[in-house]
Design an enzyme around this catalytic site. Structure first.
Site, mmCIF file in Angstrom:
data_model
loop_
_atom_site.group_PDB
_atom_site.id
_atom_site.type_symbol
_atom_site.label_atom_id
_atom_site.label_comp_id
_atom_site.label_asym_id
_atom_site.label_seq_id
_atom_site.Cartn_x
_atom_site.Cartn_y
_atom_site.Cartn_z
ATOM 1 N N HIS A 216 0.814 -1.215 0.000
ATOM 2 C CA HIS A 216 0.000 0.000 0.000
ATOM 3 C C HIS A 216 0.847 1.265 0.000
ATOM 4 O O HIS A 216 0.433 2.298 -0.509
ATOM 5 C CB HIS A 216 -1.019 -0.040 1.138
ATOM 6 C CG HIS A 216 -2.153 -0.950 0.790
ATOM 7 N ND1 HIS A 216 -2.179 -2.265 1.178
ATOM 8 C CD2 HIS A 216 -3.237 -0.771 0.004
ATOM 9 C CE1 HIS A 216 -3.258 -2.841 0.671
ATOM 10 N NE2 HIS A 216 -3.919 -1.954 -0.044
ATOM 11 N N GLU A 465 -11.121 -10.857 -4.628
ATOM 12 C CA GLU A 465 -9.721 -10.707 -4.217
ATOM 13 C C GLU A 465 -9.142 -12.005 -3.670
ATOM 14 O O GLU A 465 -7.952 -12.093 -3.399
ATOM 15 C CB GLU A 465 -9.609 -9.663 -3.102
ATOM 16 C CG GLU A 465 -10.195 -8.336 -3.453
ATOM 17 C CD GLU A 465 -9.860 -7.280 -2.430
ATOM 18 O OE1 GLU A 465 -8.844 -6.612 -2.596
ATOM 19 O OE2 GLU A 465 -10.626 -7.132 -1.450
ATOM 20 N N ASP A 489 -4.625 -8.212 -4.372
ATOM 21 C CA ASP A 489 -4.815 -9.276 -3.387
ATOM 22 C C ASP A 489 -5.049 -10.618 -4.056
ATOM 23 O O ASP A 489 -4.623 -11.656 -3.535
ATOM 24 C CB ASP A 489 -5.992 -8.934 -2.461
ATOM 25 C CG ASP A 489 -5.542 -7.990 -1.353
ATOM 26 O OD1 ASP A 489 -4.454 -8.225 -0.795
ATOM 27 O OD2 ASP A 489 -6.251 -7.024 -1.073
ATOM 28 N N CYS A 536 -9.759 -3.204 -10.535
ATOM 29 C CA CYS A 536 -9.290 -1.992 -9.840
ATOM 30 C C CYS A 536 -7.935 -2.201 -9.179
ATOM 31 O O CYS A 536 -7.437 -1.311 -8.499
ATOM 32 C CB CYS A 536 -10.320 -1.509 -8.825
ATOM 33 S SG CYS A 536 -10.608 -2.685 -7.510
HETATM 34 C C1 PEP Z 1 -6.619 -5.029 -4.730
HETATM 35 O O1 PEP Z 1 -6.410 -5.848 -3.837
HETATM 36 O O2 PEP Z 1 -6.324 -5.222 -5.933
HETATM 37 C C2 PEP Z 1 -7.225 -3.728 -4.404
HETATM 38 C C3 PEP Z 1 -7.578 -2.884 -5.337
HETATM 39 O O3 PEP Z 1 -7.354 -3.430 -3.086
HETATM 40 P P1 PEP Z 1 -6.120 -2.926 -2.194
HETATM 41 O O4 PEP Z 1 -4.931 -2.729 -3.092
HETATM 42 O O5 PEP Z 1 -6.523 -1.664 -1.530
HETATM 43 O O6 PEP Z 1 -5.941 -4.066 -1.239
HETATM 44 MG MG MG Z 2 -7.314 -5.542 -1.904
#
Ligand code: PEP
Ligand code: MG
Length: 603
Positions: A216, A465, A489, A536
């Protein structure tokens, strides 16, 4: 002497600037810039803390003096004397003042920065006794940091740069460059909350020792659209405050103390990058339609309502992922002692809707845990868990705290009265979780009705995910209006690779056949059932995957605003009618990446 440190590229481009080291201390300290008018207050905070610690040490000395030799070894008195000396030492006090006045660092940051500078000098000492005094200095600084807790000023959003004075150029011929030079941030690790603060600052680039490409911290760095390298192992040990540094965000290389020839070469590359961006900017108002007339939605991933400005500027046609957990993070640095309540959240979601000027906004409910911890004191401690990525995170966290979850849902439903909102739930895997979630959403709606409060309709979506979800799509599609594939994920859980761990980053492979099959099947099933589907995760903003995802039938991509124009360029050049056969070959290949090179993919 020039040397290079290798890491993982996370955000493209070249940054050239002077190093600002953010040193991790055993005490978690805030790093932020103060306003010029706050310099005196900040220096006072250090002075007051220093006087208090001196008093504390003197009291200890007095009590030691009263003890007999059996109760207090005589080394203790000597040690306290050393601590008092270090506390008053000009190198420490003058250095701290320097960072506050010259760089406008907050007091805690100035202290840990100067600790780092002096600690390195201790490390280089021949004399073992003197070398060991480093530990004493660390203890003194920690005492000071403890004293300063709770006295911090409110976060200053932008780092004002010190005005250059005539003295600067007289005293040092390179001073002009040093003061005007961009600053690049070098840290062992930065939490996503730290990154959020730095997002409001002027850093031209980032380097961290740890982290994977989709950690992140890397994601927030990417959203800032500045060159960044993570997983650079010992960068924070090797780079010193104020070193000249080149960050090559394309290659994942950090060059320290570059020679004039290297500087000139990278300066050229930097200008080339700027020209390319200029060219891409012309696509901003062009609709994203393929050569064969397929319309593609390019949406934005945002962390804060204010990010909608950049999203609209980049030509996004909506928000595909609002990572709402960022509203809950970094609050201690802002001296906020509680999590955002319903009203605060409602106002934030409403700002996001208004920012998007009538375009849809997908709000994902809070996804904390794993590498996105909340401020320690405010919530239950998650560090005691052995494997937080497999533990209480995302929807699991929300269902474990229904009051917090209901507060968030009510705020989102209220905001939905002002525009089109899609409500997205992260990391679902079990039918029991789906049922509980839907029941809580109904309950929140009923609560608002009972209170007579206005609220709007939302479309409900689930993130895919976890492989378990991708393998049971029919269950999900019975309950949800749309799905959004979180590839970050999905890759982590399919391949059993911690996305934040640089030591296994070479195995984190978005083109693994298992990952591609799960993504392709999710898109295909949603299309068969006429349900909306988007990606996403970071894969959506990676131009190396644009054609493949189009070939799989994807027509909705959500990514950082900074990636939208490059992906749009790929969309404009693609002909989906020519992509299907190739996509099938890629999906059946043992080594899909070998068919995804520009030479192997259909043009
Ligand atoms: C993902 O897991 O691809 C996602 C968009 O969520 P995050 O990156 O916030 O875990
Ligand atoms: Mg995620």
């Amino acid at each position: 002497m020039t040397f290079a440190v290798h890491g993982l590229p996370v955000a493209r481009g070249i940054a050239i600037g002077r190093a600002v080291l953010v040193v991790s201390s055993r005490l978690d300290v805030a790093h932020y810039f103060i306003k010029p008018e706050e310099v005196e207050t900040e220096i006072d905070r250090v002075r007051i803390a220093r006087n208090a610690v001196a008093e504390e040490l003197q009291k200890l000395q007095a009590s030691v003096a009263l003890m007999g030799p059996n109760d207090a070894p005589h080394e203790l008195a000597a040690l306290l004397e050393v601590h008092l000396m270090l506390l008053q030492d000009e190198v420490l006090t003058g250095g701290v003042k320097h960072w506050i006045v010259e760089r406008l660092y907050n007091a805690e940051w100035a202290l840990t920065t100067q600790l780092e500078v002096v600690a390195r000098q201790f490390d280089e000492m021949e004399d073992e006794y003197l070398r060991e005094r480093k530990a004493d200095l660390e203890q003194v600084v920690e005492r000071l940091l403890h004293r300063m807790k709770g006295t911090a000023a409110v976060l200053a959003p932008t780092p004002p740069r010190r005005k250059r004075t005539a003295d600067d150029e007289d005293s040092d011929p390179t001073a002009r460059d040093a003061i005007d030079a961009p600053l690049v941030l070098i840290a062992h690790d930065l939490s996503p909350a730290d990154m959020l603060q730095f997002k409001k600052s002027v850093f031209a680039g980032f380097v961290t020792d740890v982290g994977g490409r989709t950690s992140h911290t890397a994601i927030v760095a990417r959203s800032m659209d500045i060159p960044a390298v993570v997983g650079a192992r010992s960068a924070s040990q090797l780079v010193r405050q104020d070193d000249w540094v080149i960050i090559d965000g394309d290659a994942g290389v950090v060059i320290v103390d570059p020679s004039p020839i290297i500087l000139a070469e990278y300066g050229f590359k930097q200008r080339q990058g700027d020209l390319e961006r200029g060219r891409l900017a012309r696509l901003r108002h062009k609709p994203a339609v393929t050569l064969d007339g397929q319309k593609v939605d390019l949406l934005a991933n945002i962390e804060m309502p204010e990010d909608t400005l950049g999203a609209v500027k980049a030509g996004a046609v909506g928000v595909g992922l609002f990572r709402s957990e960022f509203l809950f993070m970094g609050r201690e640095a802002q001296r906020l002692t509680r999590l955002p309540d319903e009203e605060e959240q409602y106002q934030a979601y409403r700002r996001a809707i208004e920012g998007m000027q009538g375009m849809p906004v997908t709000i994902r409910t809070i996804d904390v845990g794993a590498d996105k911890p909340l401020d320690g004191k405010m919530v239950r401690d998650d560090e005691s868990h052995l494997n937080p990525a497999l533990g209480l995170r995302a929807i699991r966290w929300s269902l474990a705290d229904p009051a917090m979850f209901l507060t968030q849902i009510r705020a989102i439903l209220r905001a939905a009265a002002h525009g089109e909102i899609l409500l997205l739930i992260p990391m679902l895997a079990h039918i029991s979780e789906i049922r509980q979630t839907l029941a809580l959403i109904d309950f929140a709606r009923a609560e608002l009705d009972n209170r007579g409060m206005v609220h709007g309709k939302v479309k409900l979506g689930a993130m895919i995910e976890v492989p378990a979800a991708a393998l049971t799509l029919k269950i999900f599609l019975k309950h949800f209006d749309f799905l959004s594939i979180g590839t970050n994920d999905l890759i982590q859980y399919t391949l059993a690779i911690d996305r934040a761990d640089e030591s296994v980053a070479h195995l984190y492979d978005p083109a693994h056949p298992a990952v591609l099959r799960l993504v392709a099947e999710t898109i295909a099933e949603c299309r068969r059932q006429g349900k909306g589907v988007s990606v996403c995760g970071e894969m959506a903003g990676d131009v190396a995957f644009t054609r493949l995802l189009l070939g799989m039938g994807l027509r909705s991509f959500s990514m950082h605003p900074s990636q939208i124009l490059a992906v749009k360029q790929e969309v404009l050049r693609a002909d989906t009618s020519k992509l299907q056969a190739w996509t099938q070959q890629v999906l059946e290949a043992d080594d899909p990446a070998s068919l995804m090179t520009p030479a192997a993919a259909p043009q």
